[in-house]
Scaffold this motif. Structure first.
Motif, PDB file in Angstrom:
ATOM      1  N   UNK A   6       0.978  -1.150  -0.130  1.00  0.00           N
ATOM      2  CA  UNK A   6      -0.044  -0.075   0.115  1.00  0.00           C
ATOM      3  C   UNK A   6       0.916   1.177  -0.035  1.00  0.00           C
ATOM      4  N   UNK A   7       1.934   1.058  -0.633  1.00  0.00           N
ATOM      5  CA  UNK A   7       2.962   2.319  -0.780  1.00  0.00           C
ATOM      6  C   UNK A   7       2.687   3.050  -1.764  1.00  0.00           C
ATOM      7  N   UNK A   8       2.687   4.586  -1.886  1.00  0.00           N
ATOM      8  CA  UNK A   8       2.663   5.341  -3.151  1.00  0.00           C
ATOM      9  C   UNK A   8       3.765   6.452  -2.895  1.00  0.00           C
ATOM     10  N   UNK A   9       4.739   6.532  -3.707  1.00  0.00           N
ATOM     11  CA  UNK A   9       5.918   7.281  -3.742  1.00  0.00           C
ATOM     12  C   UNK A   9       6.543   6.957  -2.160  1.00  0.00           C
ATOM     13  N   UNK A  10       6.736   5.751  -2.064  1.00  0.00           N
ATOM     14  CA  UNK A  10       7.264   5.397  -0.726  1.00  0.00           C
ATOM     15  C   UNK A  10       6.438   5.592   0.520  1.00  0.00           C
ATOM     16  N   UNK A  11       5.321   6.155   0.714  1.00  0.00           N
ATOM     17  CA  UNK A  11       4.446   6.283   1.666  1.00  0.00           C
ATOM     18  C   UNK A  11       3.294   5.422   1.848  1.00  0.00           C
ATOM     19  N   UNK A  12       2.749   4.910   2.766  1.00  0.00           N
ATOM     20  CA  UNK A  12       1.778   4.399   2.862  1.00  0.00           C
ATOM     21  C   UNK A  12       0.494   4.980   2.775  1.00  0.00           C
ATOM     22  N   UNK A  13      -0.684   4.545   1.907  1.00  0.00           N
ATOM     23  CA  UNK A  13      -1.878   5.208   1.490  1.00  0.00           C
ATOM     24  C   UNK A  13      -2.727   5.225   2.862  1.00  0.00           C
ATOM     25  N   UNK A  14      -2.601   4.244   3.839  1.00  0.00           N
ATOM     26  CA  UNK A  14      -3.417   4.506   4.719  1.00  0.00           C
ATOM     27  C   UNK A  14      -2.687   3.605   6.015  1.00  0.00           C
ATOM     28  N   UNK A  15      -3.204   4.081   7.186  1.00  0.00           N
ATOM     29  CA  UNK A  15      -2.369   3.452   8.232  1.00  0.00           C
ATOM     30  C   UNK A  15      -2.921   2.499   9.142  1.00  0.00           C
ATOM     31  N   UNK A  16      -4.433   2.347   8.901  1.00  0.00           N
ATOM     32  CA  UNK A  16      -5.235   1.359   9.804  1.00  0.00           C
ATOM     33  C   UNK A  16      -6.489   1.285   8.734  1.00  0.00           C
ATOM     34  N   UNK A  17      -7.398   0.459   9.532  1.00  0.00           N
ATOM     35  CA  UNK A  17      -8.643   0.365   8.774  1.00  0.00           C
ATOM     36  C   UNK A  17      -9.904  -0.142   9.602  1.00  0.00           C
ATOM     37  N   UNK A  18     -11.311   0.374   9.377  1.00  0.00           N
ATOM     38  CA  UNK A  18     -12.266   0.156  10.172  1.00  0.00           C
ATOM     39  C   UNK A  18     -13.075  -0.704   9.187  1.00  0.00           C
ATOM     40  N   UNK A  19     -13.303  -2.062   9.251  1.00  0.00           N
ATOM     41  CA  UNK A  19     -14.043  -2.725   8.396  1.00  0.00           C
ATOM     42  C   UNK A  19     -15.340  -3.166   8.873  1.00  0.00           C
ATOM     43  N   UNK A  20     -16.486  -3.175   8.218  1.00  0.00           N
ATOM     44  CA  UNK A  20     -17.953  -3.428   8.793  1.00  0.00           C
ATOM     45  C   UNK A  20     -18.397  -4.483   7.688  1.00  0.00           C
ATOM     46  N   UNK A  21     -18.770  -5.515   8.197  1.00  0.00           N
ATOM     47  CA  UNK A  21     -19.489  -6.724   7.516  1.00  0.00           C
ATOM     48  C   UNK A  21     -18.710  -7.662   6.646  1.00  0.00           C
ATOM     49  N   UNK A  22     -17.902  -7.233   5.643  1.00  0.00           N
ATOM     50  CA  UNK A  22     -17.440  -8.133   4.812  1.00  0.00           C
ATOM     51  C   UNK A  22     -15.892  -7.801   4.779  1.00  0.00           C
ATOM     52  N   UNK A  23     -15.256  -9.049   4.524  1.00  0.00           N
ATOM     53  CA  UNK A  23     -13.548  -8.875   4.518  1.00  0.00           C
ATOM     54  C   UNK A  23     -12.980  -9.745   3.405  1.00  0.00           C
ATOM     55  N   UNK A  24     -12.466 -10.723   3.747  1.00  0.00           N
ATOM     56  CA  UNK A  24     -11.857 -11.879   2.754  1.00  0.00           C
ATOM     57  C   UNK A  24     -12.632 -12.772   2.109  1.00  0.00           C
ATOM     58  N   UNK A  25     -13.634 -12.256   1.330  1.00  0.00           N
ATOM     59  CA  UNK A  25     -14.574 -13.278   0.674  1.00  0.00           C
ATOM     60  C   UNK A  25     -13.842 -13.730  -0.442  1.00  0.00           C
ATOM     61  N   UNK A  26     -14.093 -14.869  -0.908  1.00  0.00           N
ATOM     62  CA  UNK A  26     -13.391 -15.490  -2.135  1.00  0.00           C
ATOM     63  C   UNK A  26     -14.018 -14.994  -3.399  1.00  0.00           C
ATOM     64  N   UNK A  27     -13.096 -14.773  -4.178  1.00  0.00           N
ATOM     65  CA  UNK A  27     -13.613 -14.157  -5.479  1.00  0.00           C
ATOM     66  C   UNK A  27     -12.857 -14.796  -6.882  1.00  0.00           C
ATOM     67  N   UNK A  28     -13.925 -14.716  -7.692  1.00  0.00           N
ATOM     68  CA  UNK A  28     -13.468 -15.673  -8.951  1.00  0.00           C
ATOM     69  C   UNK A  28     -12.643 -14.796  -9.796  1.00  0.00           C
TER      70      UNK A  28
END
Length: 279
Positions: A6-28
């Protein structure tokens, strides 16, 4: 994306995450059968089916905006019989998204940042409203195999269903309601399966893959449990987070703000109704 880079020009685009309901669902994959069938539906609705394969995209690109908008919205949505087998999910392409998120989780190929991840108790009820023709275990097996998990074997589907006893509608989602809210035979069973595999168990699976060095908090909420049929369904956690003014809403807002400012949802919280601590 990009195997968790998640680096852009050597810097992270985000430092944490708040996730509601869905996360690592299988994808075709983007070139899989599901993606192809969705593309074919759009092409058909646009009147581009007669174009040669290498000209179908050009045909779509030549449409006026209103026509294109309508044909791309002609495919099944989640409030339909196909339910959580969504038409417009991200698709692994081998480059930007190199594999299915559930595979990433096992390999820790994601940005391992501090997270709050939560689900509603009855996530699957919302996705189980339009399958009233499912009245037997055989119907349920066929539906799951043909619509939701098409790459699974029938034996795998049978083993999955066996993990959710029917008990004449007295078990399943919405939970804790006895034989109430069974809108059709197998409704509560299907809701339990979809709620688990799309949200609740995938949340627990993701948490289990996180390195021990990554701070993580989780919640299982029961907002709007009094809603007929659906109970604590998909999405009613969002209004309290953004607009609610009662004590439970202020408690979750307080924790989100605390997480944003200190990376700890329980740091210096002001609103703390009994049992509201994040774990």
């Amino acid at each position: 994306m990009y195997d968790g880079d998640n680096l852009y020009n050597g810097r992270p685009l985000f430092r944490a995450a708040i996730m509601n309901s869905r996360s690592v669902i299988p994808l075709e994959r983007v070139d899989g059968d599901k993606a192809q069938s969705v593309f074919d539906m759009v092409v058909g609705a646009a009147g581009c089916s007669t174009a040669a394969d290498n000209e179908k995209l050009s045909c779509l690109r030549d449409l006026d905006y209103e026509t294109y908008f309508n044909v791309t919205n002609s495919v099944p949505g989640f409030l339909s019989y196909s339910s959580s087998s969504l038409s417009d999910q991200p698709r692994p392409d081998g480059k930007t998204l190199t594999a299915s998120p559930d595979i990433f989780a096992n390999e820790v190929k994601y940005a391992a940042v501090p997270v709050i991840i939560g689900t509603l108790q009855g996530e699957g009820t919302f996705f189980s409203l339009f399958q009233a023709n499912i009245t037997t275990e055989s119907d349920l097996s066929t539906y799951l195999n043909d619509i939701i998990y098409r790459d699974a074997t029938r034996e795998e589907i049978t083993a999955l269903i066996d993990a959710y006893p029917y008990n004449n509608g007295s078990s399943g989602s919405p939970y804790g309601t006895g034989t109430l809210n069974e809108q059709y035979p197998q409704f509560k069973r299907l809701a339990a399966i979809l709620g688990d595999l799309e949200s609740i168990l995938s949340r627990r699976f993701f948490l289990a893959t996180l390195p021990s060095s990554v701070p993580a908090w989780s919640f299982l909420a029961t907002w709007d449990h009094g809603t007929p049929i659906l109970r604590s369904f998909y999405t009613p956690d969002l209004p309290p987070i953004f607009y609610g003014t009662d004590a439970p809403s202020l408690a979750i807002q307080d924790r989100c703000i605390s997480f944003i400012t200190s990376m700890d949802p329980n740091n210096g919280i002001e609103y703390a109704p009994a049992g509201s601590k994040a774990y």
